[in-house]
Design a protein around this motif. Sequence first.
Motif, PDB file in Angstrom:
ATOM      1  N   SER A 136      -8.321   4.105   3.533  1.00  0.00           N
ATOM      2  CA  SER A 136      -6.915   3.783   3.347  1.00  0.00           C
ATOM      3  C   SER A 136      -6.127   5.003   2.876  1.00  0.00           C
ATOM      4  O   SER A 136      -5.004   5.247   3.323  1.00  0.00           O
ATOM      5  N   LEU A 137      -6.714   5.777   1.986  1.00  0.00           N
ATOM      6  CA  LEU A 137      -6.050   6.988   1.513  1.00  0.00           C
ATOM      7  C   LEU A 137      -5.884   7.996   2.644  1.00  0.00           C
ATOM      8  O   LEU A 137      -4.838   8.650   2.757  1.00  0.00           O
ATOM      9  N   SER A 138      -6.906   8.117   3.486  1.00  0.00           N
ATOM     10  CA  SER A 138      -6.829   9.027   4.622  1.00  0.00           C
ATOM     11  C   SER A 138      -5.732   8.593   5.585  1.00  0.00           C
ATOM     12  O   SER A 138      -4.937   9.420   6.059  1.00  0.00           O
ATOM     13  N   LYS A 162       0.823  -1.206   0.000  1.00  0.00           N
ATOM     14  CA  LYS A 162       0.000   0.000   0.000  1.00  0.00           C
ATOM     15  C   LYS A 162       0.860   1.261   0.000  1.00  0.00           C
ATOM     16  O   LYS A 162       0.371   2.357  -0.311  1.00  0.00           O
ATOM     17  N   LEU A 163       2.141   1.120   0.362  1.00  0.00           N
ATOM     18  CA  LEU A 163       3.059   2.249   0.350  1.00  0.00           C
ATOM     19  C   LEU A 163       3.599   2.519  -1.049  1.00  0.00           C
ATOM     20  O   LEU A 163       4.264   3.540  -1.267  1.00  0.00           O
ATOM     21  N   TRP A 164       3.364   1.629  -1.986  1.00  0.00           N
ATOM     22  CA  TRP A 164       3.791   1.843  -3.362  1.00  0.00           C
ATOM     23  C   TRP A 164       2.909   2.911  -4.013  1.00  0.00           C
ATOM     24  O   TRP A 164       1.763   3.136  -3.583  1.00  0.00           O
ATOM     25  N   PRO A 165       3.399   3.591  -5.057  1.00  0.00           N
ATOM     26  CA  PRO A 165       2.543   4.562  -5.773  1.00  0.00           C
ATOM     27  C   PRO A 165       1.264   3.884  -6.270  1.00  0.00           C
ATOM     28  O   PRO A 165       1.312   2.834  -6.911  1.00  0.00           O
ATOM     29  N   GLY A 166       0.127   4.476  -5.955  1.00  0.00           N
ATOM     30  CA  GLY A 166      -1.151   3.903  -6.367  1.00  0.00           C
ATOM     31  C   GLY A 166      -1.572   2.687  -5.574  1.00  0.00           C
ATOM     32  O   GLY A 166      -2.536   1.998  -5.939  1.00  0.00           O
ATOM     33  N   GLY A 167      -0.900   2.427  -4.442  1.00  0.00           N
ATOM     34  CA  GLY A 167      -1.174   1.211  -3.684  1.00  0.00           C
ATOM     35  C   GLY A 167      -2.404   1.284  -2.797  1.00  0.00           C
ATOM     36  O   GLY A 167      -2.825   0.262  -2.253  1.00  0.00           O
ATOM     37  N   ARG A 168      -2.981   2.471  -2.640  1.00  0.00           N
ATOM     38  CA  ARG A 168      -4.168   2.619  -1.790  1.00  0.00           C
ATOM     39  C   ARG A 168      -5.382   2.930  -2.662  1.00  0.00           C
ATOM     40  O   ARG A 168      -5.283   3.662  -3.645  1.00  0.00           O
ATOM     41  N   ARG A 169      -6.553   2.360  -2.237  1.00  0.00           N
ATOM     42  CA  ARG A 169      -7.752   2.542  -3.056  1.00  0.00           C
ATOM     43  C   ARG A 169      -8.920   3.140  -2.274  1.00  0.00           C
ATOM     44  O   ARG A 169      -9.548   4.073  -2.735  1.00  0.00           O
ATOM     45  N   ALA A 199      12.108   7.768   5.102  1.00  0.00           N
ATOM     46  CA  ALA A 199      13.144   6.782   4.782  1.00  0.00           C
ATOM     47  C   ALA A 199      12.780   5.402   5.332  1.00  0.00           C
ATOM     48  O   ALA A 199      13.054   4.376   4.700  1.00  0.00           O
ATOM     49  N   LEU A 200      12.134   5.382   6.516  1.00  0.00           N
ATOM     50  CA  LEU A 200      11.733   4.097   7.087  1.00  0.00           C
ATOM     51  C   LEU A 200      10.572   3.492   6.306  1.00  0.00           C
ATOM     52  O   LEU A 200      10.504   2.269   6.127  1.00  0.00           O
ATOM     53  N   LEU A 201       9.658   4.336   5.838  1.00  0.00           N
ATOM     54  CA  LEU A 201       8.567   3.834   4.999  1.00  0.00           C
ATOM     55  C   LEU A 201       9.111   3.285   3.683  1.00  0.00           C
ATOM     56  O   LEU A 201       8.680   2.221   3.212  1.00  0.00           O
ATOM     57  N   ALA A 202      10.063   3.991   3.091  1.00  0.00           N
ATOM     58  CA  ALA A 202      10.654   3.530   1.834  1.00  0.00           C
ATOM     59  C   ALA A 202      11.389   2.212   2.036  1.00  0.00           C
ATOM     60  O   ALA A 202      11.383   1.339   1.156  1.00  0.00           O
ATOM     61  N   ARG A 203      12.012   2.050   3.200  1.00  0.00           N
ATOM     62  CA  ARG A 203      12.751   0.818   3.469  1.00  0.00           C
ATOM     63  C   ARG A 203      11.821  -0.391   3.451  1.00  0.00           C
ATOM     64  O   ARG A 203      12.111  -1.401   2.809  1.00  0.00           O
ATOM     65  N   VAL A 204      10.676  -0.316   4.145  1.00  0.00           N
ATOM     66  CA  VAL A 204       9.801  -1.484   4.202  1.00  0.00           C
ATOM     67  C   VAL A 204       9.059  -1.693   2.884  1.00  0.00           C
ATOM     68  O   VAL A 204       8.733  -2.831   2.515  1.00  0.00           O
TER      69      VAL A 204
END
Length: 256
Positions: free
Chosen positions: A80-82, A69-76, A94-99
């Motif tokens: 989830s978007l909120s 869901k952290l990927w581009p377009g991963g939330r619908r 950076a921690l979000l990008a890591r996981v």
Amino acid sequence: MRVAVISDVHGNAFALEAVLRDIRAAAPDLTVNLGDQVEGSADPARALSMQAELARSGALEVRGNNEEKLWPGGRRSPLSLSYGAWLTANTDPALLARVAALPLTARAGELLAFHGTPDSAWDSLLWVWDPAGYYRARDPRSLLALVQPLEAAVVVCGHTHRPGATRVADTLVVNAGAVSDQVDGDPRARWTQLDRVNGHWTVTFHATPYDIEAAVAWAATHTPFGNGEASLLRTGTMDVWGDGVWEGPGRAEDVP
């Protein structure tokens, strides 16, 4: 060899803290984190930092469906978007990008780890989602067809928030319990212990009490999602739907 397995922390730093105390006492040779690290509201930034420290200490990690869901377009869904907007504003990017960049599967010797199945973090191995609204056991012939080609003595997975194990041919298949967001009415945090003695693997499922009210209070004070978090953590079920409750297993975005 001793392996500690955690899965589905879902941003609950309070549950994770209690589980890690138990794990340190068990003195494992390896810790495995099966993903869904951050999606939740009981101090997710701290939960993510603790898991990053585990990784720096040598923990084996895979991504969960919520990492995708952290990927581009991963939330619908609107909820989830909120939540994603709130998480981005309140967590180290950076921690979000890591996981988000974690692999789908990982191996350590004769152990294979993944969140759902080897091919998808959104599917589940031991149980499959029934449209009637519950997980049912996978057909054993289908399970054999999935597991046998993996050539692993032990397979560990998560996603269903439901601990269980079975033997498939020569492979021990273990579905780890969830650190947070229980489904069985018991709100305690879960973790799984694997021991290899004389060439044979055994599994022990642990339930760890933690300060649920502190977790609820943090969510109510610091996030707009406190009501949903309170119901989820206090009841140990996912029966509450609607505003303030994220999509986890069996909920809007996770149901196949």
